[in-house]
Design a protein around this motif. Sequence first.
Motif, PDB file in Angstrom:
ATOM      1  N   THR A 112       0.836  -1.203   0.000  1.00 16.75           N
ATOM      2  CA  THR A 112       0.000   0.000   0.000  1.00 16.75           C
ATOM      3  C   THR A 112       0.871   1.253   0.000  1.00 16.75           C
ATOM      4  O   THR A 112       0.640   2.186  -0.785  1.00 16.75           O
ATOM      5  N   ALA A 113       1.880   1.288   0.849  1.00 17.36           N
ATOM      6  CA  ALA A 113       2.754   2.451   0.954  1.00 17.36           C
ATOM      7  C   ALA A 113       3.553   2.694  -0.324  1.00 17.36           C
ATOM      8  O   ALA A 113       3.709   3.837  -0.757  1.00 17.36           O
ATOM      9  N   ALA A 114       4.050   1.631  -0.924  1.00 14.53           N
ATOM     10  CA  ALA A 114       4.945   1.782  -2.077  1.00 14.53           C
ATOM     11  C   ALA A 114       4.215   1.960  -3.406  1.00 14.53           C
ATOM     12  O   ALA A 114       4.694   2.676  -4.284  1.00 14.53           O
ATOM     13  N   LEU A 115       3.060   1.306  -3.572  1.00 13.81           N
ATOM     14  CA  LEU A 115       2.432   1.255  -4.894  1.00 13.81           C
ATOM     15  C   LEU A 115       1.048   1.897  -4.957  1.00 13.81           C
ATOM     16  O   LEU A 115       0.492   2.024  -6.050  1.00 13.81           O
ATOM     17  N   SER A 116       0.478   2.264  -3.829  1.00 14.26           N
ATOM     18  CA  SER A 116      -0.864   2.879  -3.779  1.00 14.26           C
ATOM     19  C   SER A 116      -1.868   2.148  -4.671  1.00 14.26           C
ATOM     20  O   SER A 116      -2.500   2.752  -5.541  1.00 14.26           O
ATOM     21  N   PRO A 117      -2.017   0.845  -4.489  1.00 21.41           N
ATOM     22  CA  PRO A 117      -2.925   0.095  -5.360  1.00 21.41           C
ATOM     23  C   PRO A 117      -4.389   0.466  -5.121  1.00 21.41           C
ATOM     24  O   PRO A 117      -4.785   0.783  -3.997  1.00 21.41           O
ATOM     25  N   SER A 118      -5.175   0.428  -6.192  1.00 21.69           N
ATOM     26  CA  SER A 118      -6.615   0.648  -6.052  1.00 21.69           C
ATOM     27  C   SER A 118      -7.303  -0.623  -5.576  1.00 21.69           C
ATOM     28  O   SER A 118      -8.371  -0.575  -4.971  1.00 21.69           O
ATOM     29  N   ILE A 119      -6.682  -1.751  -5.847  1.00 21.66           N
ATOM     30  CA  ILE A 119      -7.154  -3.058  -5.380  1.00 21.66           C
ATOM     31  C   ILE A 119      -5.942  -3.807  -4.845  1.00 21.66           C
ATOM     32  O   ILE A 119      -4.893  -3.837  -5.500  1.00 21.66           O
ATOM     33  N   LEU A 120      -6.083  -4.382  -3.665  1.00 21.52           N
ATOM     34  CA  LEU A 120      -5.006  -5.186  -3.094  1.00 21.52           C
ATOM     35  C   LEU A 120      -5.616  -6.304  -2.274  1.00 21.52           C
ATOM     36  O   LEU A 120      -6.421  -6.070  -1.375  1.00 21.52           O
ATOM     37  N   SER A 131       4.046 -18.448   5.269  1.00 18.52           N
ATOM     38  CA  SER A 131       5.234 -18.589   4.431  1.00 18.52           C
ATOM     39  C   SER A 131       4.948 -18.555   2.941  1.00 18.52           C
ATOM     40  O   SER A 131       5.840 -18.320   2.140  1.00 18.52           O
ATOM     41  N   HIS A 132       3.709 -18.796   2.539  1.00 16.88           N
ATOM     42  CA  HIS A 132       3.332 -18.856   1.123  1.00 16.88           C
ATOM     43  C   HIS A 132       2.153 -17.912   0.894  1.00 16.88           C
ATOM     44  O   HIS A 132       1.142 -18.012   1.580  1.00 16.88           O
ATOM     45  N   PHE A 133       2.301 -17.019  -0.089  1.00 18.91           N
ATOM     46  CA  PHE A 133       1.274 -16.008  -0.317  1.00 18.91           C
ATOM     47  C   PHE A 133       0.976 -15.813  -1.798  1.00 18.91           C
ATOM     48  O   PHE A 133       1.827 -16.048  -2.652  1.00 18.91           O
ATOM     49  N   THR A 134      -0.225 -15.330  -2.053  1.00 15.07           N
ATOM     50  CA  THR A 134      -0.617 -14.794  -3.356  1.00 15.07           C
ATOM     51  C   THR A 134      -0.998 -13.340  -3.108  1.00 15.07           C
ATOM     52  O   THR A 134      -1.723 -13.053  -2.153  1.00 15.07           O
ATOM     53  N   VAL A 135      -0.491 -12.442  -3.936  1.00 17.10           N
ATOM     54  CA  VAL A 135      -0.934 -11.051  -3.879  1.00 17.10           C
ATOM     55  C   VAL A 135      -1.552 -10.699  -5.219  1.00 17.10           C
ATOM     56  O   VAL A 135      -1.003 -11.002  -6.275  1.00 17.10           O
ATOM     57  N   LYS A 136      -2.726 -10.106  -5.153  1.00 16.09           N
ATOM     58  CA  LYS A 136      -3.427  -9.625  -6.337  1.00 16.09           C
ATOM     59  C   LYS A 136      -3.557  -8.121  -6.167  1.00 16.09           C
ATOM     60  O   LYS A 136      -4.089  -7.652  -5.157  1.00 16.09           O
ATOM     61  N   LEU A 137      -3.034  -7.364  -7.128  1.00 15.58           N
ATOM     62  CA  LEU A 137      -3.111  -5.932  -7.006  1.00 15.58           C
ATOM     63  C   LEU A 137      -3.263  -5.244  -8.340  1.00 15.58           C
ATOM     64  O   LEU A 137      -2.815  -5.749  -9.367  1.00 15.58           O
ATOM     65  N   VAL A 138      -3.946  -4.105  -8.296  1.00 13.75           N
ATOM     66  CA  VAL A 138      -4.119  -3.234  -9.453  1.00 13.75           C
ATOM     67  C   VAL A 138      -3.566  -1.880  -9.041  1.00 13.75           C
ATOM     68  O   VAL A 138      -3.966  -1.325  -8.013  1.00 13.75           O
ATOM     69  N   ALA A 139      -2.619  -1.363  -9.823  1.00 14.28           N
ATOM     70  CA  ALA A 139      -2.001  -0.082  -9.505  1.00 14.28           C
ATOM     71  C   ALA A 139      -1.764   0.711 -10.782  1.00 14.28           C
ATOM     72  O   ALA A 139      -1.338   0.148 -11.807  1.00 14.28           O
ATOM     73  N   ALA A 140      -2.034   1.992 -10.717  1.00 16.98           N
ATOM     74  CA  ALA A 140      -1.830   2.871 -11.875  1.00 16.98           C
ATOM     75  C   ALA A 140      -0.371   2.864 -12.319  1.00 16.98           C
ATOM     76  O   ALA A 140      -0.075   2.978 -13.518  1.00 16.98           O
ATOM     77  N   SER A 141       0.547   2.700 -11.380  1.00 20.25           N
ATOM     78  CA  SER A 141       1.976   2.700 -11.722  1.00 20.25           C
ATOM     79  C   SER A 141       2.375   1.527 -12.604  1.00 20.25           C
ATOM     80  O   SER A 141       3.459   1.541 -13.206  1.00 20.25           O
ATOM     81  N   PHE A 142       1.527   0.517 -12.723  1.00 20.46           N
ATOM     82  CA  PHE A 142       1.823  -0.634 -13.571  1.00 20.46           C
ATOM     83  C   PHE A 142       1.501  -0.389 -15.054  1.00 20.46           C
ATOM     84  O   PHE A 142       1.859  -1.197 -15.903  1.00 20.46           O
ATOM     85  N   ALA A 143       0.821   0.694 -15.364  1.00 20.78           N
ATOM     86  CA  ALA A 143       0.459   0.988 -16.760  1.00 20.78           C
ATOM     87  C   ALA A 143       1.727   1.070 -17.616  1.00 20.78           C
ATOM     88  O   ALA A 143       2.688   1.760 -17.273  1.00 20.78           O
ATOM     89  N   GLY A 144       1.736   0.329 -18.698  1.00 16.44           N
ATOM     90  CA  GLY A 144       2.858   0.326 -19.619  1.00 16.44           C
ATOM     91  C   GLY A 144       4.050  -0.502 -19.177  1.00 16.44           C
ATOM     92  O   GLY A 144       5.050  -0.566 -19.885  1.00 16.44           O
ATOM     93  N   GLN A 145       3.976  -1.146 -18.018  1.00 14.20           N
ATOM     94  CA  GLN A 145       5.080  -1.964 -17.530  1.00 14.20           C
ATOM     95  C   GLN A 145       4.893  -3.420 -17.928  1.00 14.20           C
ATOM     96  O   GLN A 145       3.771  -3.919 -17.991  1.00 14.20           O
ATOM     97  N   SER A 146       6.005  -4.091 -18.135  1.00 14.25           N
ATOM     98  CA  SER A 146       5.971  -5.519 -18.422  1.00 14.25           C
ATOM     99  C   SER A 146       5.635  -6.284 -17.146  1.00 14.25           C
ATOM    100  O   SER A 146       5.708  -5.747 -16.032  1.00 14.25           O
ATOM    101  N   ARG A 147       5.279  -7.544 -17.312  1.00 14.81           N
ATOM    102  CA  ARG A 147       4.994  -8.403 -16.163  1.00 14.81           C
ATOM    103  C   ARG A 147       6.202  -8.478 -15.238  1.00 14.81           C
ATOM    104  O   ARG A 147       6.081  -8.436 -14.012  1.00 14.81           O
ATOM    105  N   ILE A 148       7.383  -8.570 -15.811  1.00 12.29           N
ATOM    106  CA  ILE A 148       8.607  -8.666 -15.006  1.00 12.29           C
ATOM    107  C   ILE A 148       8.852  -7.368 -14.243  1.00 12.29           C
ATOM    108  O   ILE A 148       9.218  -7.394 -13.063  1.00 12.29           O
TER     109      ILE A 148
END
Length: 92
Positions: free
Chosen positions: A13-21, A43-60
């Motif tokens: 939340t602090a680093a990416l300001s996701p609209s969905i997390l 020890s094992h997690f899944t994170v699902k997030l939507v963030a405006a900063s991801f626009a135009g970025q590759s999956r990696i």
Amino acid sequence: MGKVAAEIHARLTAALSPSILEVIDDSHQHHGHAGHRGDDAESHFTVKLVAASFAGQSRIARQRAVYAALGDLVAPDRIHALRIIAAAPGEG
């Protein structure tokens, strides 16, 4: 939400300001497998997030941003496995 899951949520939340997390603790699915440290260990997690900063970025690039935000949490003695589902707004 457990302590580690709460820390994941706070850091992303602090680093990416996701609209969905969503932070999902999958540890119960890994009892008896490598990296599982006990019945109550997170020890094992899944994170699902939507963030405006991801626009135009590759999956990696998106995954690198998540790992950078989590920092020292992504270590064998903290988070053993992390599944990342990252999207920009309006994607899938």
